[in-house]
Design a protein around this motif. Structure first.
Motif, PDB file in Angstrom:
ATOM      1  N   UNK A  53      21.682  -5.729 -40.603  1.00 37.36           N
ATOM      2  CA  UNK A  53      22.542  -6.060 -41.770  1.00 37.36           C
ATOM      3  C   UNK A  53      22.243  -7.439 -42.349  1.00 37.36           C
ATOM      4  N   UNK A  54      20.978  -7.873 -42.227  1.00 38.95           N
ATOM      5  CA  UNK A  54      20.648  -9.175 -42.823  1.00 38.95           C
ATOM      6  C   UNK A  54      20.729  -9.084 -44.345  1.00 38.95           C
ATOM      7  N   UNK A  55      20.809 -10.268 -44.987  1.00 33.68           N
ATOM      8  CA  UNK A  55      20.827 -10.317 -46.451  1.00 33.68           C
ATOM      9  C   UNK A  55      19.477  -9.829 -46.988  1.00 33.68           C
ATOM     10  N   UNK A  56      19.484  -8.993 -48.023  1.00 36.77           N
ATOM     11  CA  UNK A  56      18.190  -8.576 -48.592  1.00 36.77           C
ATOM     12  C   UNK A  56      17.391  -9.783 -49.095  1.00 36.77           C
ATOM     13  N   UNK A  57      16.072  -9.705 -48.918  1.00 37.33           N
ATOM     14  CA  UNK A  57      15.207 -10.806 -49.346  1.00 37.33           C
ATOM     15  C   UNK A  57      14.894 -10.660 -50.845  1.00 37.33           C
ATOM     16  N   UNK A  58      14.530 -11.809 -51.482  1.00 38.93           N
ATOM     17  CA  UNK A  58      14.318 -11.758 -52.939  1.00 38.93           C
ATOM     18  C   UNK A  58      13.345 -10.672 -53.395  1.00 38.93           C
ATOM     19  N   UNK A  59      12.254 -10.467 -52.663  1.00 39.66           N
ATOM     20  CA  UNK A  59      11.295  -9.438 -53.123  1.00 39.66           C
ATOM     21  C   UNK A  59      11.901  -8.037 -52.975  1.00 39.66           C
ATOM     22  N   UNK A  60      12.713  -7.836 -51.948  1.00 41.12           N
ATOM     23  CA  UNK A  60      13.364  -6.532 -51.762  1.00 41.12           C
ATOM     24  C   UNK A  60      14.365  -6.286 -52.896  1.00 41.12           C
ATOM     25  N   UNK A  61      15.077  -7.360 -53.265  1.00 43.79           N
ATOM     26  CA  UNK A  61      16.047  -7.227 -54.366  1.00 43.79           C
ATOM     27  C   UNK A  61      15.349  -6.956 -55.686  1.00 43.79           C
ATOM     28  N   UNK A  62      14.196  -7.582 -55.870  1.00 44.41           N
ATOM     29  CA  UNK A  62      13.487  -7.381 -57.134  1.00 44.41           C
ATOM     30  C   UNK A  62      12.934  -5.956 -57.230  1.00 44.41           C
ATOM     31  N   UNK A  63      12.351  -5.500 -56.124  1.00 44.02           N
ATOM     32  CA  UNK A  63      11.738  -4.161 -56.140  1.00 44.02           C
ATOM     33  C   UNK A  63      12.819  -3.087 -56.295  1.00 44.02           C
ATOM     34  N   UNK A  64      13.872  -3.200 -55.494  1.00 45.49           N
ATOM     35  CA  UNK A  64      14.907  -2.158 -55.491  1.00 45.49           C
ATOM     36  C   UNK A  64      15.875  -2.331 -56.667  1.00 45.49           C
ATOM     37  N   UNK A  65      16.037  -3.584 -57.087  1.00 45.20           N
ATOM     38  CA  UNK A  65      16.990  -3.873 -58.163  1.00 45.20           C
ATOM     39  C   UNK A  65      16.683  -3.144 -59.453  1.00 45.20           C
ATOM     40  N   UNK A  66      15.408  -2.787 -59.672  1.00 49.36           N
ATOM     41  CA  UNK A  66      15.071  -2.048 -60.899  1.00 49.36           C
ATOM     42  C   UNK A  66      15.832  -0.728 -60.946  1.00 49.36           C
ATOM     43  N   UNK A  67      16.082  -0.142 -59.768  1.00 46.62           N
ATOM     44  CA  UNK A  67      16.807   1.139 -59.757  1.00 46.62           C
ATOM     45  C   UNK A  67      18.290   0.910 -60.059  1.00 46.62           C
ATOM     46  N   UNK A  68      18.849  -0.192 -59.541  1.00 48.41           N
ATOM     47  CA  UNK A  68      20.229  -0.528 -59.884  1.00 48.41           C
ATOM     48  C   UNK A  68      20.341  -0.756 -61.398  1.00 48.41           C
ATOM     49  N   UNK A  69      19.403  -1.511 -61.949  1.00 46.72           N
ATOM     50  CA  UNK A  69      19.444  -1.766 -63.398  1.00 46.72           C
ATOM     51  C   UNK A  69      19.431  -0.457 -64.169  1.00 46.72           C
ATOM     52  N   UNK A  70      18.589   0.466 -63.741  1.00 47.53           N
ATOM     53  CA  UNK A  70      18.504   1.755 -64.441  1.00 47.53           C
ATOM     54  C   UNK A  70      19.782   2.568 -64.258  1.00 47.53           C
ATOM     55  N   UNK A  71      20.385   2.473 -63.061  1.00 46.82           N
ATOM     56  CA  UNK A  71      21.665   3.170 -62.848  1.00 46.82           C
ATOM     57  C   UNK A  71      22.727   2.626 -63.804  1.00 46.82           C
ATOM     58  N   UNK A  72      22.779   1.299 -63.916  1.00 48.53           N
ATOM     59  CA  UNK A  72      23.804   0.679 -64.753  1.00 48.53           C
ATOM     60  C   UNK A  72      23.593   1.032 -66.228  1.00 48.53           C
ATOM     61  N   UNK A  73      22.344   1.077 -66.645  1.00 48.38           N
ATOM     62  CA  UNK A  73      22.067   1.456 -68.038  1.00 48.38           C
ATOM     63  C   UNK A  73      22.426   2.911 -68.292  1.00 48.38           C
TER      64      UNK A  73
END
Ligand code: URA
Length: 232
Positions: free
Chosen positions: A138-158
């Protein structure tokens, strides 16, 4: 796809803050063969995003995951809650916020709504996370993990285009607002993600710690604010 359409798609993703794009195997091949689209269209349905995630190996978080935790709830919801990433229970079930923190989140949503006279259940909102695979221990996600996966969150929100987003804790707050402030300073305030108002509040895991009585009261206040904004 012609060069101009491709340029428009790239600009659209750049506006979302997405810097890395991946070619999908079968779709890319279909496009090369002259049919199919290489890039998902704006306003795409959620199932397309899930399809695109596939059996994701884009970052190291895939190594220890059991299930990808995409999101749950009403796809037309006016309100989306965004957490950090799946924990052990979520990883096992493939559903966000089903462990202790999730039960508290459910209580907070349904309890506050009821008290405020807003007919709203957990199933009426949409709940997802910044990263879709459980970070080890349960560590905090690392910046590269957030950037790679965050694109899917952005698309979900849109795709959902809610009236407001509630960021639960610092990972979601950082991702959505780009602010470097801590949650204690940010909570209770409105920010924006691509024109969509974002309310920042504490993560339910933080509120589970018995001594955090003050923050618990504050989180209820934050939730009241966001519920009235969205549903009044
Ligand atoms: N914590 C999160 O941030 N997300 C979950 O889905 C569960 C716990």
């Amino acid at each position: 796809m012609d060069a101009e359409t491709l340029r428009q798609y790239l600009e659209y993703y750049q506006d979302l803050g997405i810097k890395t794009l991946y070619r999908r195997g079968p779709a890319a091949k279909a496009e090369e063969a002259g049919h199919g689209e290489r890039w998902p269209a704006p306003q795409e349905p959620l199932f397309r995003i899930l399809e695109d995630i596939g059996d994701c190996h884009r970052c190291r978080l895939h190594e220890q995951r059991t299930k990808i935790v995409f999101g749950v709830g009403n796809e037309q919801s006016k309100l989306v809650f965004v957490g950090e990433g799946p924990g052990a229970d979520e990883d096992a079930q493939g559903i966000p916020f089903v462990g202790r923190a999730g039960q508290l989140l459910t209580q907070m949503i349904e309890g506050t709504a009821k008290k405020e006279g807003i007919p709203l259940l957990r199933k009426d909102v949409y709940i997802c996370n910044v990263v879709k695979c459980r970070p080890p221990e349960n560590r905090t996600p690392q910046p590269d993990e957030m950037e790679i996966c965050g694109q899917f969150l952005s698309r979900q929100l849109l795709a959902i285009a809610p009236k407001a987003i509630c960021a639960l804790g610092s990972t979601a707050a950082k991702f959505l607002t780009q602010s470097k402030e801590g949650v204690t300073r940010m909570r209770g305030n409105w920010y924006k993600w691509h024109d969509i108002p974002v309310m920042v509040t504490y993560h339910p895991s933080y509120l589970l710690r018995a001594y955090n009585v003050g923050p618990k009261r504050e989180a209820w206040e934050d939730l009241k604010k966001v519920l009235h904004f969205v549903y009044d």
